[in-house]
Motif scaffolding. Structure first.
Motif, mmCIF file in Angstrom:
data_model
loop_
_atom_site.group_PDB
_atom_site.id
_atom_site.type_symbol
_atom_site.label_atom_id
_atom_site.label_comp_id
_atom_site.label_asym_id
_atom_site.label_seq_id
_atom_site.Cartn_x
_atom_site.Cartn_y
_atom_site.Cartn_z
ATOM 1 N N HIS A 174 49.243 46.415 36.897
ATOM 2 C CA HIS A 174 48.680 47.678 36.407
ATOM 3 C C HIS A 174 48.438 48.577 37.616
ATOM 4 O O HIS A 174 47.912 48.137 38.637
ATOM 5 C CB HIS A 174 47.382 47.397 35.648
ATOM 6 N N ASP A 175 48.819 49.823 37.514
ATOM 7 C CA ASP A 175 48.814 50.699 38.685
ATOM 8 C C ASP A 175 47.465 51.338 38.981
ATOM 9 O O ASP A 175 47.336 52.065 39.956
ATOM 10 C CB ASP A 175 49.885 51.793 38.537
ATOM 11 N N ILE A 176 46.443 51.054 38.206
ATOM 12 C CA ILE A 176 45.152 51.702 38.423
ATOM 13 C C ILE A 176 44.130 50.681 38.923
ATOM 14 O O ILE A 176 43.896 49.648 38.289
ATOM 15 C CB ILE A 176 44.638 52.366 37.126
ATOM 16 N N CYS A 177 43.527 50.976 40.065
ATOM 17 C CA CYS A 177 42.514 50.102 40.661
ATOM 18 C C CYS A 177 41.327 49.953 39.710
ATOM 19 O O CYS A 177 40.871 50.939 39.125
ATOM 20 C CB CYS A 177 42.050 50.692 41.994
ATOM 21 N N SER A 178 40.837 48.737 39.566
ATOM 22 C CA SER A 178 39.705 48.485 38.659
ATOM 23 C C SER A 178 38.381 48.986 39.227
ATOM 24 O O SER A 178 37.390 49.066 38.518
ATOM 25 C CB SER A 178 39.599 46.988 38.360
ATOM 26 N N HIS A 210 39.539 52.448 49.018
ATOM 27 C CA HIS A 210 38.426 51.658 49.554
ATOM 28 C C HIS A 210 38.844 50.314 50.137
ATOM 29 O O HIS A 210 37.999 49.551 50.583
ATOM 30 C CB HIS A 210 37.359 51.425 48.472
ATOM 31 N N GLY A 211 40.146 49.986 50.078
ATOM 32 C CA GLY A 211 40.621 48.779 50.738
ATOM 33 C C GLY A 211 40.578 47.491 49.939
ATOM 34 O O GLY A 211 40.855 46.430 50.497
ATOM 35 N N SER A 212 40.247 47.550 48.659
ATOM 36 C CA SER A 212 40.301 46.323 47.855
ATOM 37 C C SER A 212 41.744 45.843 47.782
ATOM 38 O O SER A 212 42.667 46.647 47.702
ATOM 39 C CB SER A 212 39.791 46.570 46.433
ATOM 40 N N ARG A 213 41.944 44.522 47.798
ATOM 41 C CA ARG A 213 43.284 43.948 47.687
ATOM 42 C C ARG A 213 43.357 43.152 46.390
ATOM 43 O O ARG A 213 42.414 42.473 46.015
ATOM 44 C CB ARG A 213 43.586 43.039 48.871
ATOM 45 N N SER A 226 48.308 37.327 40.132
ATOM 46 C CA SER A 226 47.228 37.129 39.161
ATOM 47 C C SER A 226 46.444 38.399 38.838
ATOM 48 O O SER A 226 45.735 38.446 37.832
ATOM 49 C CB SER A 226 46.245 36.084 39.701
ATOM 50 N N GLY A 227 46.518 39.398 39.700
ATOM 51 C CA GLY A 227 45.730 40.618 39.515
ATOM 52 C C GLY A 227 44.303 40.500 40.013
ATOM 53 O O GLY A 227 43.540 41.459 39.976
ATOM 54 N N LYS A 228 43.922 39.327 40.517
ATOM 55 C CA LYS A 228 42.542 39.113 40.963
ATOM 56 C C LYS A 228 42.294 39.812 42.299
ATOM 57 O O LYS A 228 43.137 39.781 43.193
ATOM 58 C CB LYS A 228 42.260 37.622 41.112
ATOM 59 N N ARG A 263 36.626 43.258 39.523
ATOM 60 C CA ARG A 263 37.356 42.957 38.290
ATOM 61 C C ARG A 263 38.856 42.931 38.573
ATOM 62 O O ARG A 263 39.372 43.780 39.305
ATOM 63 C CB ARG A 263 37.078 44.017 37.227
ATOM 64 N N PRO A 264 39.573 41.988 37.964
ATOM 65 C CA PRO A 264 41.028 41.942 38.135
ATOM 66 C C PRO A 264 41.705 43.099 37.402
ATOM 67 O O PRO A 264 41.090 43.753 36.560
ATOM 68 C CB PRO A 264 41.424 40.599 37.522
#
Length: 108
Positions: free
Chosen positions: A43-47, A68-71, A76-78, A86-87
Protein backbone atom coordinates in the motif's frame (compact mmCIF):
# COMPACT_ATOMS: atom_id res chain seq x y z
CA UNK A 1 -6.19 -7.35 -18.01
CA UNK A 2 -7.59 -9.28 -15.04
CA UNK A 3 -6.71 -12.83 -14.03
CA UNK A 4 -8.43 -14.30 -10.93
CA UNK A 5 -8.66 -10.90 -9.19
CA UNK A 6 -5.22 -9.80 -10.38
CA UNK A 7 -4.86 -6.65 -12.49
CA UNK A 8 -1.90 -5.44 -14.52
CA UNK A 9 0.12 -2.92 -12.55
CA UNK A 10 2.97 -2.32 -15.00
CA UNK A 11 5.53 -4.05 -17.19
CA UNK A 12 8.34 -5.85 -15.42
CA UNK A 13 10.75 -4.17 -17.83
CA UNK A 14 9.55 -0.75 -16.56
CA UNK A 15 10.72 -1.45 -13.01
CA UNK A 16 14.15 -0.30 -11.92
CA UNK A 17 15.88 -2.17 -9.08
CA UNK A 18 15.12 -0.54 -5.69
CA UNK A 19 13.06 2.25 -7.31
CA UNK A 20 9.41 2.20 -6.16
CA UNK A 21 6.77 2.79 -8.84
CA UNK A 22 3.39 4.21 -7.79
CA UNK A 23 0.31 2.85 -9.53
CA UNK A 24 -3.39 3.06 -8.77
CA UNK A 25 -5.32 -0.19 -9.06
CA UNK A 26 -9.09 -0.14 -8.66
CA UNK A 27 -8.73 3.13 -6.74
CA UNK A 28 -6.06 1.76 -4.40
CA UNK A 29 -2.63 3.47 -4.33
CA UNK A 30 0.09 0.80 -4.60
CA UNK A 31 3.87 0.97 -4.64
CA UNK A 32 5.42 -1.76 -6.82
CA UNK A 33 9.06 -2.53 -6.03
CA UNK A 34 11.62 -4.79 -7.65
CA UNK A 35 14.36 -5.68 -5.16
CA UNK A 36 16.56 -8.64 -4.33
CA UNK A 37 15.26 -10.58 -7.34
CA UNK A 38 11.58 -10.31 -6.33
CA UNK A 39 8.69 -7.96 -7.02
CA UNK A 40 6.56 -6.66 -4.15
CA UNK A 41 3.36 -4.62 -3.94
CA UNK A 42 2.67 -2.58 -0.81
CA UNK A 43 0.00 0.00 0.00
CA UNK A 44 1.50 3.32 -1.04
CA UNK A 45 0.32 5.37 1.93
CA UNK A 46 2.32 5.46 5.18
CA UNK A 47 0.25 4.38 8.19
CA UNK A 48 1.78 7.15 10.29
CA UNK A 49 1.78 10.29 8.18
CA UNK A 50 -0.50 9.66 5.19
CA UNK A 51 2.23 10.32 2.59
CA UNK A 52 3.35 8.30 -0.44
CA UNK A 53 5.82 5.51 0.33
CA UNK A 54 6.84 5.33 -3.32
CA UNK A 55 8.76 8.57 -2.79
CA UNK A 56 10.98 6.85 -0.22
CA UNK A 57 14.09 4.70 -0.49
CA UNK A 58 14.29 0.92 -0.69
CA UNK A 59 16.96 -0.98 1.23
CA UNK A 60 17.24 -4.55 2.51
CA UNK A 61 13.67 -5.47 1.51
CA UNK A 62 12.18 -2.42 3.27
CA UNK A 63 10.78 0.87 2.06
CA UNK A 64 11.33 4.07 4.02
CA UNK A 65 8.78 6.83 4.45
CA UNK A 66 10.54 9.98 3.29
CA UNK A 67 8.78 12.24 5.80
CA UNK A 68 9.67 10.75 9.20
CA UNK A 69 11.88 7.77 8.37
CA UNK A 70 9.64 4.85 9.31
CA UNK A 71 10.59 1.67 7.43
CA UNK A 72 8.11 -1.00 6.31
CA UNK A 73 8.97 -4.60 5.40
CA UNK A 74 7.99 -5.18 1.77
CA UNK A 75 7.06 -8.81 2.56
CA UNK A 76 4.78 -8.20 5.55
CA UNK A 77 4.03 -4.47 5.66
CA UNK A 78 5.15 -4.34 9.30
CA UNK A 79 6.97 -1.22 10.47
CA UNK A 80 10.49 -1.76 11.74
CA UNK A 81 10.84 1.50 13.62
CA UNK A 82 9.06 4.50 15.02
CA UNK A 83 7.18 6.68 14.52
CA UNK A 84 4.95 4.22 12.59
CA UNK A 85 3.37 1.52 14.76
CA UNK A 86 0.72 0.10 12.39
CA UNK A 87 1.51 -2.09 9.37
CA UNK A 88 0.43 -1.23 5.83
CA UNK A 89 -1.24 -3.80 3.56
CA UNK A 90 0.86 -5.85 1.16
CA UNK A 91 -0.66 -7.44 -1.92
CA UNK A 92 -0.02 -10.68 -3.83
CA UNK A 93 2.02 -10.34 -7.02
CA UNK A 94 2.18 -12.59 -10.10
CA UNK A 95 4.54 -12.22 -13.03
CA UNK A 96 3.20 -13.35 -16.41
CA UNK A 97 5.64 -12.70 -19.23
CA UNK A 98 6.50 -9.00 -18.90
CA UNK A 99 3.32 -8.17 -16.95
CA UNK A 100 3.33 -7.50 -13.22
CA UNK A 101 -0.10 -8.47 -11.89
CA UNK A 102 -1.30 -7.42 -8.43
CA UNK A 103 -4.42 -8.35 -6.50
CA UNK A 104 -5.64 -5.49 -4.33
CA UNK A 105 -8.65 -7.52 -3.26
CA UNK A 106 -6.44 -9.99 -1.35
CA UNK A 107 -3.88 -8.97 1.23
CA UNK A 108 -0.91 -11.24 1.87
Amino acid sequence: MSVEGFVRACALSELEEDMPRRVELDGVPVSVVSTEGEVFAIHDICSHANVSLSEGEVDDCTIECWLHGSRFDLRSGKPSGLPATRPVPVYPVKIEGDDVLVSVTQES
